[in-house]
Every structure is written in C-alpha cells, then in structure tokens.
Motif scaffolding. Structure first.
Motif, PDB file in Angstrom:
ATOM      1  N   VAL A 249      -1.360  -0.960  -4.420  1.00 54.54           N
ATOM      2  CA  VAL A 249      -2.545  -0.340  -4.214  1.00 54.54           C
ATOM      3  C   VAL A 249      -2.836   0.805  -3.852  1.00 54.54           C
ATOM      4  O   VAL A 249      -2.171   1.356  -2.852  1.00 54.54           O
ATOM      5  CB  VAL A 249      -3.673  -1.501  -3.599  1.00 54.54           C
ATOM      6  N   GLY A 250      -3.742   1.542  -4.242  1.00 57.47           N
ATOM      7  CA  GLY A 250      -4.153   3.001  -3.859  1.00 57.47           C
ATOM      8  C   GLY A 250      -4.884   3.045  -2.462  1.00 57.47           C
ATOM      9  O   GLY A 250      -4.808   4.395  -1.823  1.00 57.47           O
ATOM     10  N   GLU A 251      -5.516   2.163  -2.003  1.00 61.80           N
ATOM     11  CA  GLU A 251      -6.397   2.051  -0.526  1.00 61.80           C
ATOM     12  C   GLU A 251      -6.732   0.815  -0.181  1.00 61.80           C
ATOM     13  O   GLU A 251      -6.871  -0.287  -0.936  1.00 61.80           O
ATOM     14  CB  GLU A 251      -7.397   2.884  -1.040  1.00 61.80           C
ATOM     15  N   ALA A 252      -6.681   0.766   1.222  1.00 62.76           N
ATOM     16  CA  ALA A 252      -7.143  -0.505   1.481  1.00 62.76           C
ATOM     17  C   ALA A 252      -7.539  -0.466   3.341  1.00 62.76           C
ATOM     18  O   ALA A 252      -7.355   0.654   3.748  1.00 62.76           O
ATOM     19  CB  ALA A 252      -5.699  -1.510   1.887  1.00 62.76           C
ATOM     20  N   THR A 253      -8.250  -1.338   3.757  1.00 63.31           N
ATOM     21  CA  THR A 253      -8.730  -1.333   4.957  1.00 63.31           C
ATOM     22  C   THR A 253      -7.805  -1.881   6.140  1.00 63.31           C
ATOM     23  O   THR A 253      -7.498  -3.021   5.774  1.00 63.31           O
ATOM     24  CB  THR A 253     -10.136  -1.848   4.912  1.00 63.31           C
TER      25      THR A 253
ATOM     26  N   GLN B  56     -14.202   2.265   9.573  1.00 60.34           N
ATOM     27  CA  GLN B  56     -13.186   1.498   9.195  1.00 60.34           C
ATOM     28  C   GLN B  56     -11.937   2.490   8.979  1.00 60.34           C
ATOM     29  O   GLN B  56     -12.182   3.549   8.655  1.00 60.34           O
ATOM     30  CB  GLN B  56     -13.353   0.708   7.984  1.00 60.34           C
ATOM     31  N   LEU B  57     -10.754   1.988   9.356  1.00 63.76           N
ATOM     32  CA  LEU B  57      -9.940   2.821   9.257  1.00 63.76           C
ATOM     33  C   LEU B  57      -9.174   2.516   7.715  1.00 63.76           C
ATOM     34  O   LEU B  57      -8.844   1.179   7.310  1.00 63.76           O
ATOM     35  CB  LEU B  57      -8.609   2.430  10.454  1.00 63.76           C
ATOM     36  N   LEU B  58      -8.889   3.333   7.043  1.00 64.23           N
ATOM     37  CA  LEU B  58      -8.148   3.435   5.614  1.00 64.23           C
ATOM     38  C   LEU B  58      -6.868   3.761   5.641  1.00 64.23           C
ATOM     39  O   LEU B  58      -6.754   4.782   6.172  1.00 64.23           O
ATOM     40  CB  LEU B  58      -9.240   4.001   4.415  1.00 64.23           C
TER      41      LEU B  58
ATOM     42  N   VAL C 251       0.971  -1.205   0.117  1.00 67.83           N
ATOM     43  CA  VAL C 251       0.064   0.050  -0.134  1.00 67.83           C
ATOM     44  C   VAL C 251       0.819   1.090   0.176  1.00 67.83           C
ATOM     45  O   VAL C 251       0.891   2.021  -0.847  1.00 67.83           O
ATOM     46  CB  VAL C 251      -0.976   0.204   1.155  1.00 67.83           C
ATOM     47  N   GLY C 252       1.798   1.240   0.921  1.00 65.36           N
ATOM     48  CA  GLY C 252       2.669   2.404   1.062  1.00 65.36           C
ATOM     49  C   GLY C 252       3.841   2.038   1.869  1.00 65.36           C
ATOM     50  O   GLY C 252       3.746   1.270   2.945  1.00 65.36           O
TER      51      GLY C 252
END
Length: 173
Positions: free
Chosen positions: A90-94, A64-66, A51-52
C-alpha cells in the motif's frame, strides 16, 4: 503537515493501522515485516500488507503519523536467503504501533513510559523488543489484547500474589 522524514525502518499495515518496525541493521526488520504478512494470510492476525521495507517516509497529518514507502523501494522486501522480492504493498498507512527491535530498554515487565513513544509530535504505543526475542508473538499480543487493568484481583490461593495461576476450580472441574 510536517515535512516527510526518511527513516531506516519497515512498516506493515495490519488491519487498519501500520506497525512501524525500527531497529539497527541486521536486527530483523524485514523478517518481522514478512512474518506479519504471513500471519495475516494465515488468519492469525487481521489482513497484513507491506507498506515499505528498509526505508520509509513519515509525515504528520491532522494529528496522525502517516508512513509511506520510499519511492524507489515500493513493493520490494528483502527475504533473507532469497534476496529482494516483489510483493503487494500500500502507498500510505496510519501508524498505530511502533516495534523497536534490539531495544536497550526491553524488559520482562516494561515501565509504562517505555510502552509509548512520541514521533513527529504524535504519541504512539511502542513495544521495546530485546535482541534474541521473537518479536511476532509480542506484536500479535499487542494487537489482540488490551493492557491489564488495576481491577484484576489476585486469586486467594496464589502464593505469589500476582494472580497468574489457574484457579483450582477450573483445574479440578
């Protein structure tokens, strides 16, 4: 939705939930992120993708925390000995798990309170990992197992009364 906070952390999507990796500079956040990706590719964990690395944004949406990568760092990861490298991301995840490296409260048998943390108002499972301990096996264990239940009974012949010994029946059959 809460305003996105930028934090010094890395994150990897493992299966359908991200592992948020926090810790002081030099504690191994990038290394653990890369190890998770490799474990996913090797089939030891569900598919894992970055993710990062180094800095990520956290947002609270619908309970939820994204997590998102910092825009300028998307797809970049530090690999010690090779420098900054490009990889899929990926640009975003939970977020589903928080790993705290070099945690002062890491213990062999952590208290139930140490195994959870509230971030941006969201209660999440947490693993406090002490300095010098290999974090990947702990993360894999957390992702692949469930917490013990009170219904586990120690073996009758277990002198310690803990029940973590092999049953004589299994060992002698």
């Amino acid at each position: 939705m809460t305003a996105g906070a930028t934090v010094h952390a890395s994150a990897v999507l493992v299966g359908d939930r991200a592992v948020l990796i926090r810790g002081p500079s030099g504690s191994g956040k990038s290394r653990l992120a890369f190890d998770l990706i490799l474990a996913g590719r090797a089939g030891q964990l569900p598919q894992a993708i970055l993710v990062g690395d180094d800095r990520v944004h956290l947002d609270t949406v619908a309970g939820q925390l994204l997590v998102r990568p910092a825009r300028e760092l998307g797809g970049l990861i530090e690999v010690r000995g090779l420098g900054i490298r490009h990889c899929d991301f990926v640009g975003e995840a939970t977020v589903g798990l928080v790993a705290d490296l070099a945690a002062n409260d890491a213990e062999r048998m952590p208290s139930p309170e140490a195994l959870f943390i509230r971030l941006n108002g969201i209660l999440l499972p947490r693993i406090p990992i002490g300095a010098g301990y290999a974090p990947l096996p702990l993360i894999a264990a957390a992702l692949m197992t469930t917490a013990g239940s009170g219904s586990v009974q120690p073996l009758d012949d277990c002198s310690k009364g803990i029940g973590n010994h092999i049953s004589p029946n299994i060992a002698t059959e």
